[in-house]
Design a protein around this motif. Structure first.
Motif, short mmCIF file in Angstrom:
data_model
loop_
_atom_site.label_atom_id
_atom_site.label_comp_id
_atom_site.label_asym_id
_atom_site.label_seq_id
_atom_site.Cartn_x
_atom_site.Cartn_y
_atom_site.Cartn_z
N LEU A 88 -1.19 2.97 -4.39
CA LEU A 88 -0.28 3.93 -4.86
C LEU A 88 -0.67 5.18 -5.01
CD1 LEU A 88 0.90 1.54 -7.92
CD2 LEU A 88 2.28 2.47 -6.03
N GLN A 89 -2.08 5.53 -5.17
CA GLN A 89 -2.40 6.94 -5.13
C GLN A 89 -2.25 7.62 -3.60
OE1 GLN A 89 -5.77 7.97 -7.62
NE2 GLN A 89 -6.11 5.83 -7.72
N ALA A 90 -2.71 6.78 -2.70
CA ALA A 90 -2.78 7.20 -1.33
C ALA A 90 -1.19 7.37 -1.14
CB ALA A 90 -3.22 5.99 -0.34
N ALA A 91 -0.36 6.63 -1.49
CA ALA A 91 1.31 6.53 -1.12
C ALA A 91 1.52 7.92 -1.78
CB ALA A 91 1.90 5.31 -1.84
N ILE A 92 1.31 8.39 -2.74
CA ILE A 92 1.52 9.68 -3.42
C ILE A 92 1.26 10.85 -2.53
CG2 ILE A 92 0.97 11.14 -5.27
CD1 ILE A 92 1.10 8.50 -6.96
N ILE A 93 -0.05 10.71 -1.96
CA ILE A 93 -0.72 11.95 -1.22
C ILE A 93 -0.02 11.99 0.02
CG2 ILE A 93 -2.69 12.94 -0.17
CD1 ILE A 93 -4.33 11.70 -2.54
N ALA A 94 0.27 10.64 0.57
CA ALA A 94 1.14 10.30 2.07
C ALA A 94 2.49 11.28 1.80
CB ALA A 94 1.30 8.92 2.27
N CYS A 95 3.18 11.14 0.67
CA CYS A 95 4.27 11.91 0.70
C CYS A 95 4.26 13.40 0.68
CB CYS A 95 5.15 11.75 -0.89
SG CYS A 95 5.76 10.14 -1.05
N HIS A 96 3.13 14.05 0.42
CA HIS A 96 2.83 15.46 0.79
C HIS A 96 2.44 15.75 1.92
CE1 HIS A 96 2.92 16.63 -3.72
NE2 HIS A 96 2.22 15.38 -3.95
N ALA A 97 1.73 14.47 2.60
CA ALA A 97 1.24 14.78 4.07
C ALA A 97 2.46 14.54 5.06
CB ALA A 97 0.28 13.81 4.55
N ARG A 98 3.45 13.93 4.67
CA ARG A 98 4.71 13.58 5.52
C ARG A 98 5.50 14.88 5.57
NH1 ARG A 98 4.96 8.39 3.20
NH2 ARG A 98 4.07 6.80 4.48
N ALA A 99 5.40 15.70 4.61
CA ALA A 99 6.40 16.80 4.20
C ALA A 99 5.83 18.17 5.09
CB ALA A 99 6.43 17.23 2.95
N ALA A 100 6.92 18.58 6.39
CA ALA A 100 6.09 19.89 7.02
C ALA A 100 6.06 21.00 6.13
CB ALA A 100 7.28 19.87 7.98
N THR A 101 6.78 21.08 5.07
CA THR A 101 6.83 22.22 4.08
C THR A 101 6.93 21.99 2.85
OG1 THR A 101 9.06 22.63 3.84
CG2 THR A 101 8.07 23.76 5.79
N THR A 128 9.11 18.04 0.25
CA THR A 128 8.36 16.99 -0.26
C THR A 128 9.33 16.05 -0.94
OG1 THR A 128 6.74 18.31 -0.66
CG2 THR A 128 6.55 16.54 -2.13
N ASP A 129 8.91 14.80 -0.80
CA ASP A 129 10.01 13.67 -1.36
C ASP A 129 9.44 13.57 -3.07
OD1 ASP A 129 11.57 11.88 -2.44
OD2 ASP A 129 11.32 10.50 -0.52
#
Length: 196
Positions: A74-87, A91-92
């Motif tokens: 779950l913690q990695a999934a949160i950081i992945a949301c930031h990583a997926r956002a180009a700007t 961010t989702d």
């Protein structure tokens, strides 16, 4: 090494994903003078795409093994949301707030709830985030945690309640022993004061 030893353990892959994704932002976390750069202000071109790719692969493996509701996954999934956002604007935050809600069920913690408040404040507006933060103000675990006042200051500033924001940033600065964080918080207090 842990993922190699326990290849069928989803949390091993979740921890690997968390470490890779966290480390991917290292170069953007401080400026040339060594001062901290807030996540929303970081130059995402400095994020290590190779580490992000490895982190995403580990996250996918952890989920595929049935660990989507695991603490590290779950913690990695949160950081992945930031990583997926180009700007930062892409961010989702709604998804992040849902992940924090899940994480809070797995491991109840006022710090996790504070992080959820940040996400809710971004997804639903600063008033919604402030309601959560104000509910945490009396929590003894967070009594000397500078980030509680810092988050409160940010939400108040976004609401146009600049004097209260200044006070919150100054309170946060008084609680931290890290001089660079203290300087950042005092700068934010001065910005809030100037907006009064």
């Amino acid at each position: 090494m842990l993922a190699a030893i326990a290849p069928h353990e989803p949390e091993a892959h979740g921890l690997l994903a968390l470490m890779e994704l966290n480390a991917s932002r290292m170069a953007a976390r401080t400026d040339a003078a060594g001062d901290p750069v807030l996540l929303l202000d970081q130059d995402r071109a400095l994020w290590d795409r190779f580490q992000i790719r490895r982190g995403m692969q580990a996250l996918a493996r952890g989920c595929a093994l049935g660990g989507a509701s695991g603490f590290y996954v779950l913690q990695a999934a949160i950081i992945a949301c930031h990583a997926r956002a180009a700007t930062a604007a892409e961010t989702d935050w709604q998804r992040i707030s849902l992940f924090y809600a899940q994480l809070g069920k797995v491991m109840p913690s006022p710090v996790i709830e504070l992080n959820r408040a940040v996400a809710v404040g971004m997804a639903e507006g600063p008033q919604a985030g402030l309601a959560i933060v104000d509910g945490l103000m009396g929590d003894p675990v967070l009594k000397s945690y500078h980030l509680l006042s810092s988050v409160r200051g940010d939400l108040l500033h976004r609401l146009g309640r600049h004097r209260e924001a200044r006070d919150a940033f100054e309170a946060a600065a008084a609680l931290t022993e890290n001089s660079r964080e203290q300087n950042l918080l005092l700068r934010r207090a001065a910005e809030a004061a100037a907006a009064c």
